[in-house]
Design an enzyme around this catalytic site. Structure first.
Site, short mmCIF file in Angstrom:
data_model
loop_
_atom_site.label_atom_id
_atom_site.label_comp_id
_atom_site.label_asym_id
_atom_site.label_seq_id
_atom_site.Cartn_x
_atom_site.Cartn_y
_atom_site.Cartn_z
N THR A 86 0.83 -0.89 -0.10
CA THR A 86 -0.07 0.25 0.05
C THR A 86 0.89 1.42 0.05
O THR A 86 0.92 1.95 1.05
CB THR A 86 -0.87 -0.07 1.26
OG1 THR A 86 -0.21 -0.34 2.47
CG2 THR A 86 -2.16 -1.18 1.15
N CYS A 260 7.41 1.24 6.37
CA CYS A 260 5.99 1.69 6.84
C CYS A 260 6.00 3.04 7.56
O CYS A 260 5.01 3.88 7.08
CB CYS A 260 6.04 0.69 8.02
SG CYS A 260 5.52 -0.99 7.49
N LYS A 320 17.53 -0.73 9.08
CA LYS A 320 17.96 -0.98 10.49
C LYS A 320 18.76 -2.31 10.41
O LYS A 320 18.62 -2.96 9.10
CB LYS A 320 16.46 -1.26 11.45
CG LYS A 320 15.61 -2.28 10.80
CD LYS A 320 14.55 -2.40 12.04
CE LYS A 320 13.51 -3.26 11.48
NZ LYS A 320 12.55 -3.41 12.77
P1 NAD Z 1 6.47 -6.15 -0.17
O1 NAD Z 1 6.27 -5.19 -1.23
O2 NAD Z 1 7.46 -6.62 0.58
O3 NAD Z 1 5.39 -7.38 -0.64
C1 NAD Z 1 4.12 -7.21 -1.33
C2 NAD Z 1 4.04 -8.55 -2.18
O4 NAD Z 1 2.77 -8.56 -2.93
C3 NAD Z 1 5.16 -8.57 -3.39
O5 NAD Z 1 5.73 -9.77 -3.38
C4 NAD Z 1 4.18 -8.36 -4.68
O6 NAD Z 1 4.65 -9.02 -5.65
C5 NAD Z 1 3.06 -8.91 -4.19
N1 NAD Z 1 2.04 -8.44 -4.91
C6 NAD Z 1 1.37 -7.49 -5.45
N2 NAD Z 1 0.42 -7.30 -6.07
C7 NAD Z 1 -0.31 -8.53 -5.72
C8 NAD Z 1 -1.48 -9.25 -6.37
N3 NAD Z 1 -2.29 -8.59 -7.10
N4 NAD Z 1 -1.64 -10.65 -6.15
C9 NAD Z 1 -0.61 -11.27 -5.60
N5 NAD Z 1 0.70 -10.74 -5.17
C10 NAD Z 1 0.64 -9.28 -5.24
O7 NAD Z 1 5.28 -5.43 1.05
P2 NAD Z 1 5.43 -5.81 2.76
O8 NAD Z 1 6.39 -5.10 3.29
O9 NAD Z 1 5.01 -7.22 2.99
O10 NAD Z 1 4.09 -5.03 3.07
C11 NAD Z 1 2.86 -5.32 2.66
C12 NAD Z 1 1.82 -4.51 3.46
O11 NAD Z 1 1.80 -5.11 4.76
C13 NAD Z 1 1.82 -3.07 3.27
O12 NAD Z 1 0.57 -2.48 3.52
C14 NAD Z 1 2.72 -2.59 4.49
O13 NAD Z 1 2.33 -1.31 4.92
C15 NAD Z 1 2.25 -3.65 5.74
N6 NAD Z 1 3.09 -3.89 6.57
C16 NAD Z 1 4.35 -4.08 6.43
C17 NAD Z 1 5.14 -4.28 7.56
C18 NAD Z 1 6.83 -4.51 7.30
O14 NAD Z 1 7.47 -4.28 8.31
N7 NAD Z 1 7.24 -4.67 5.98
C19 NAD Z 1 4.85 -4.40 8.81
C20 NAD Z 1 3.42 -4.20 8.99
C21 NAD Z 1 2.61 -4.14 8.08
#
Ligand code: NAD
Length: 428
Positions: A86, A260, A320
């Site tokens: 997002t 984030c 980090k």
């Molecule tokens: P990321 O970019 O590491 O991973 C997202 C994955 O989703 C990617 O592998 C991408 O290829 C896949 N994707 C995108 N569109 C897709 C679809 N239509 N179908 C299937 N797969 C699809 O993202 P992230 O860091 O894992 O974050 C994901 C969410 O979680 C975000 O909203 C983020 O704010 C939230 N979040 C992240 C963290 C963190 O530490 N990274 C912690 C808490 C919450």
């Protein structure tokens, strides 16, 4: 229980593998074919301690599998977790296009009762938007529920955090969904907050905004400490013993970053704006954070007598330690600032990918000593443990000028000054 995870990034991959480890049957789906092919053969595309073992164990046990077919993952599942990005849109609000695409594509695949769970961080009201998208596309007579279940894991200790959460937040108005989600997580034995979706979404944003505020607060205090000769480490300690304050997130440095905090804070400011409230406190948190990049660059100017034409050894690029994630890394923001001021950077990070150095246009050294060889200053930007235990005498002798800016207050100033280094920490 049967779980589909949509998106296998930092959150999806950890959630899927940990749920498989809890005994559930998990199918993870991603749109990136190469990533899925790697995961099927047990290769992990990210650096996250403990994750390779869990993936390997559960692949072997047949509880975890990976696919590019949404239908294959969703059809047998009781739960469909949305874990897609997002990112911030132009105006700072959260871009929900990936989440909405998943909701649109999942709906026609539902023929038996399922719970669609938003784990992506989405602004208040977005779960209802997802629910509307799903309901509009659902076959007649098919039942489904949508819930919000924000994730609080920290990259670098994500597996531990998932398995030992401080709390689990479930936002839904459906008793059936709340009951099943409680069952799904029961074995973790964590405190559970069951609330409405809007409150669940706000808990996530408020938590991240508060943590970022603590960081900007202590950074601001550290800047005053620098000016008046106080030691911010002891200030933080003295504050932390107060149970109302606590010790966590009171470490000054080059500012917060990662995938984030910056984006979630911008999104919360935007949500406030859309609802007629000017969240100037959070705008200040962002201002302090950006200013901190320049303050660290100024410290490098100070120890080198001007950075233009100088070579700076950058220790650490990740936002980090224990992660390879450089999204919105303050390390990179500081290095860009230094390059704008005419410095040449030679960098070293134990896990960050080579492509990051190329994108940044800096030289990559094979180790911290090699990065510092002949350099005008070392700039420690990520507190990797390996930087603590180096041969600092050898380091001093190999540099053009023995100077260290310790942007994480990791090293001992007294020892380094005795060795003849010019040392600058943050707020001490
Ligand atoms: P990321 O970019 O590491 O991973 C997202 C994955 O989703 C990617 O592998 C991408 O290829 C896949 N994707 C995108 N569109 C897709 C679809 N239509 N179908 C299937 N797969 C699809 O993202 P992230 O860091 O894992 O974050 C994901 C969410 O979680 C975000 O909203 C983020 O704010 C939230 N979040 C992240 C963290 C963190 O530490 N990274 C912690 C808490 C919450």
């Amino acid at each position: 229980m049967k779980v589909a995870i949509v998106g296998t990034g930092y959150v999806g991959l950890v959630t899927g593998s940990c749920m498989a480890d809890m005994g559930h049957d998990v199918i993870c789906v991603d749109v990136v074919e190469e990533k899925v092919a790697k995961l099927r053969s047990g290769q992990i595309p990210i650096h996250e301690p403990g994750l390779p073992d869990i993936v390997e164990r559960n692949l072997a046990a047949g509880r975890l599998s990976f696919t590019t077919s949404l239908a294959e993952a969703v059809r047998p599942a009781q739960f469909v977790f949305i874990c897609v990005p997002t990112p911030p849109a132009e105006d700072g609000s959260a871009d929900l296009s990936h989440v909405e695409k998943v909701a649109t594509d999942v709906a026609p695949l539902i023929s038996t009762y399922k719970i669609i769970v938003n784990k992506s961080t989405i602004p208040v009201g977005s779960s209802m938007r997802v629910e509307r998208i799903v309901r509009e596309r659902l076959a007649p007579g098919v039942e489904t529920d949508v819930a919000s279940n924000p994730e609080f894991l920290r990259e670098g200790s994500a597996v531990f955090d998932f398995m030992h959460p401080d709390r689990i937040v479930i936002g839904t108005r459906s008793e059936r969904a709340a009951g099943l989600l409680t069952e799904l997580y029961r074995s973790l034995g964590a405190p559970l907050i069951v609330t409405d979706p809007e409150t669940a979404e706000m808990i996530k944003y408020a938590s991240n905004a508060f943590l970022a505020t603590k960081i900007s607060f202590i950074n601001a205090i550290s800047n005053i400490c620098d000016a008046v000769g106080a030691d911010v480490k002891e200030v933080a300690l003295g504050m932390g013993y107060d149970a109302r304050i606590g010790f966590e997130f009171l470490k000054p440095g080059p500012g917060f970053g990662g995938s984030c905090f910056p984006k979630d804070i911008k999104a919360l400011i935007r949500v406030a704006e859309q609802n007629g409230y000017d969240f100037h406190l959070l705008r200040g948190v962002l201002d302090v954070n950006e200013q901190q990049h320049r303050i660290i660059a100024n410290k490098v100017e100070k120890v080198t007598g001007g950075v233009s034409g100088k070579t700076i050894a950058a220790w650490g690029l990740a936002f980090k330690p224990n992660t390879d994630d450089v999204r919105d890394s303050p390390a990179i923001a500081v290095l860009r600032e230094l390059m704008d001021r005419g410095a040449t950077i030679r960098g070293y990070d134990p896990v960050v990918a080579e492509s990051v150095y190329d994108q940044l246009g800096i030289e990559r050294a094979p180790g911290p000593m090699e990065a510092a060889d002949g350099a005008d200053a070392v700039l420690l930007l990520t507190e990797w443990n390996e930087f603590r235990w180096l041969d600092f005498e050898r380091l001093r002798d190999s540099m053009r000028a023995p100077a260290i800016v310790d942007a994480r207050n990791l090293l001992d100033p007294h020892t380094l000054r005795q060795l003849g280094f010019s040392y600058e920490g943050v707020g001490r």
